[in-house]
Design a protein around this motif. Structure first.
Motif, PDB file in Angstrom:
ATOM      1  N   ARG A 101       5.374  -3.509   6.262  1.00  0.00           N
ATOM      2  CA  ARG A 101       6.344  -3.863   5.242  1.00  0.00           C
ATOM      3  C   ARG A 101       6.368  -2.777   4.179  1.00  0.00           C
ATOM      4  NH1 ARG A 101       5.548  -9.616   2.489  1.00  0.00           N
ATOM      5  NH2 ARG A 101       3.562  -8.660   2.047  1.00  0.00           N
ATOM      6  N   ILE A 102       7.541  -2.541   3.623  1.00  0.00           N
ATOM      7  CA  ILE A 102       7.701  -1.593   2.520  1.00  0.00           C
ATOM      8  C   ILE A 102       8.330  -2.347   1.362  1.00  0.00           C
ATOM      9  CG2 ILE A 102       8.821   0.525   1.728  1.00  0.00           C
ATOM     10  CD1 ILE A 102       8.828   1.448   4.660  1.00  0.00           C
ATOM     11  N   ARG A 103       7.691  -2.237   0.187  1.00  0.00           N
ATOM     12  CA  ARG A 103       8.208  -2.922  -0.999  1.00  0.00           C
ATOM     13  C   ARG A 103       8.214  -1.961  -2.179  1.00  0.00           C
ATOM     14  NH1 ARG A 103       4.379  -7.508  -2.153  1.00  0.00           N
ATOM     15  NH2 ARG A 103       2.902  -6.176  -1.120  1.00  0.00           N
ATOM     16  N   TYR A 104       9.220  -2.112  -3.029  1.00  0.00           N
ATOM     17  CA  TYR A 104       9.306  -1.328  -4.263  1.00  0.00           C
ATOM     18  C   TYR A 104       9.284  -2.275  -5.441  1.00  0.00           C
ATOM     19  CZ  TYR A 104      11.090   1.557  -8.020  1.00  0.00           C
ATOM     20  OH  TYR A 104      11.240   2.209  -9.216  1.00  0.00           O
ATOM     21  N   SER A 105       8.448  -1.969  -6.423  1.00  0.00           N
ATOM     22  CA  SER A 105       8.382  -2.759  -7.649  1.00  0.00           C
ATOM     23  C   SER A 105       8.979  -1.940  -8.779  1.00  0.00           C
ATOM     24  CB  SER A 105       6.939  -3.133  -7.976  1.00  0.00           C
ATOM     25  OG  SER A 105       6.898  -3.790  -9.227  1.00  0.00           O
ATOM     26  N   ARG A 106      10.164  -2.322  -9.208  1.00  0.00           N
ATOM     27  CA  ARG A 106      10.855  -1.605 -10.279  1.00  0.00           C
ATOM     28  C   ARG A 106      10.079  -1.723 -11.595  1.00  0.00           C
ATOM     29  NH1 ARG A 106      16.602  -0.581 -10.434  1.00  0.00           N
ATOM     30  NH2 ARG A 106      16.599  -1.850  -8.569  1.00  0.00           N
ATOM     31  N   ASP A 107       9.435  -2.875 -11.810  1.00  0.00           N
ATOM     32  CA  ASP A 107       8.694  -3.113 -13.059  1.00  0.00           C
ATOM     33  C   ASP A 107       7.611  -2.061 -13.303  1.00  0.00           C
ATOM     34  OD1 ASP A 107      10.232  -5.375 -13.388  1.00  0.00           O
ATOM     35  OD2 ASP A 107       8.696  -6.718 -12.579  1.00  0.00           O
ATOM     36  N   VAL A 108       6.902  -1.676 -12.257  1.00  0.00           N
ATOM     37  CA  VAL A 108       5.814  -0.704 -12.410  1.00  0.00           C
ATOM     38  C   VAL A 108       6.129   0.625 -11.726  1.00  0.00           C
ATOM     39  CG1 VAL A 108       3.999  -2.410 -12.755  1.00  0.00           C
ATOM     40  CG2 VAL A 108       4.583  -1.684 -10.444  1.00  0.00           C
ATOM     41  N   ASP A 109       7.350   0.749 -11.173  1.00  0.00           N
ATOM     42  CA  ASP A 109       7.803   1.964 -10.496  1.00  0.00           C
ATOM     43  C   ASP A 109       6.808   2.412  -9.425  1.00  0.00           C
ATOM     44  OD1 ASP A 109       9.541   4.073  -9.936  1.00  0.00           O
ATOM     45  OD2 ASP A 109       8.563   5.397 -11.388  1.00  0.00           O
ATOM     46  N   ALA A 110       6.509   1.490  -8.512  1.00  0.00           N
ATOM     47  CA  ALA A 110       5.555   1.779  -7.444  1.00  0.00           C
ATOM     48  C   ALA A 110       6.123   1.344  -6.094  1.00  0.00           C
ATOM     49  CB  ALA A 110       4.241   1.067  -7.695  1.00  0.00           C
ATOM     50  N   LEU A 111       5.840   2.141  -5.086  1.00  0.00           N
ATOM     51  CA  LEU A 111       6.242   1.853  -3.717  1.00  0.00           C
ATOM     52  C   LEU A 111       4.991   1.478  -2.943  1.00  0.00           C
ATOM     53  CD1 LEU A 111       8.639   2.014  -1.660  1.00  0.00           C
ATOM     54  CD2 LEU A 111       7.806   4.302  -1.130  1.00  0.00           C
ATOM     55  N   LEU A 112       5.014   0.361  -2.230  1.00  0.00           N
ATOM     56  CA  LEU A 112       3.880  -0.107  -1.457  1.00  0.00           C
ATOM     57  C   LEU A 112       4.266  -0.117   0.013  1.00  0.00           C
ATOM     58  CD1 LEU A 112       1.007  -1.337  -1.617  1.00  0.00           C
ATOM     59  CD2 LEU A 112       2.110  -3.575  -1.653  1.00  0.00           C
ATOM     60  N   ILE A 113       3.535   0.615   0.816  1.00  0.00           N
ATOM     61  CA  ILE A 113       3.794   0.691   2.252  1.00  0.00           C
ATOM     62  C   ILE A 113       2.604   0.047   2.957  1.00  0.00           C
ATOM     63  CG2 ILE A 113       4.261   2.201   4.213  1.00  0.00           C
ATOM     64  CD1 ILE A 113       5.143   4.318   2.046  1.00  0.00           C
ATOM     65  N   GLU A 114       2.832  -1.127   3.521  1.00  0.00           N
ATOM     66  CA  GLU A 114       1.777  -1.856   4.224  1.00  0.00           C
ATOM     67  C   GLU A 114       1.894  -1.552   5.719  1.00  0.00           C
ATOM     68  OE1 GLU A 114       2.512  -5.900   3.125  1.00  0.00           O
ATOM     69  OE2 GLU A 114       1.755  -5.600   1.101  1.00  0.00           O
ATOM     70  N   LEU A 115       0.834  -1.015   6.284  1.00  0.00           N
ATOM     71  CA  LEU A 115       0.852  -0.619   7.684  1.00  0.00           C
ATOM     72  C   LEU A 115       0.084  -1.568   8.594  1.00  0.00           C
ATOM     73  CD1 LEU A 115       0.196   3.173   7.076  1.00  0.00           C
ATOM     74  CD2 LEU A 115       2.392   2.058   7.502  1.00  0.00           C
ATOM     75  N   SER A 116      -0.787  -2.385   7.992  1.00  0.00           N
ATOM     76  CA  SER A 116      -1.657  -3.233   8.783  1.00  0.00           C
ATOM     77  C   SER A 116      -2.091  -4.446   7.964  1.00  0.00           C
ATOM     78  CB  SER A 116      -2.883  -2.420   9.204  1.00  0.00           C
ATOM     79  OG  SER A 116      -3.891  -3.221   9.737  1.00  0.00           O
TER      80      SER A 116
END
Length: 65
Positions: free
Chosen positions: A3-18
């Motif tokens: 899953r890939i998620r972006y949090s505009r509040d903290v300007d961070a991109l999270l890429i979950e691979l496992s």
């Protein structure tokens, strides 16, 4: 689950691979890489995404064969 998620509040991109549990993380500047107990990459966090992209920060991608 991947899953890939972006949090505009903290300007961070999270890429979950496992779904593996996270044992430790390494900080690579704007990147935080989370590893499983066996050393596999579980999650990649890109911090300050807007600044990271604006700088044209190089991203190196390696593939194991």
């Amino acid at each position: 689950m991947k899953r890939i998620r972006y949090s505009r509040d903290v300007d961070a991109l999270l890429i979950e691979l496992s779904d593996e549990p996270i044992a430790y993380a390494e900080d690579e500047g704007s990147l935080i890489i989370h590893y499983s107990p066996s050393g596999e990459v579980v999650t990649i966090e890109v911090l300050d995404v807007q600044e990271f992209i604006a700088k044209g920060s190089p991203i190196e991608v390696g593939f194991e064969t």
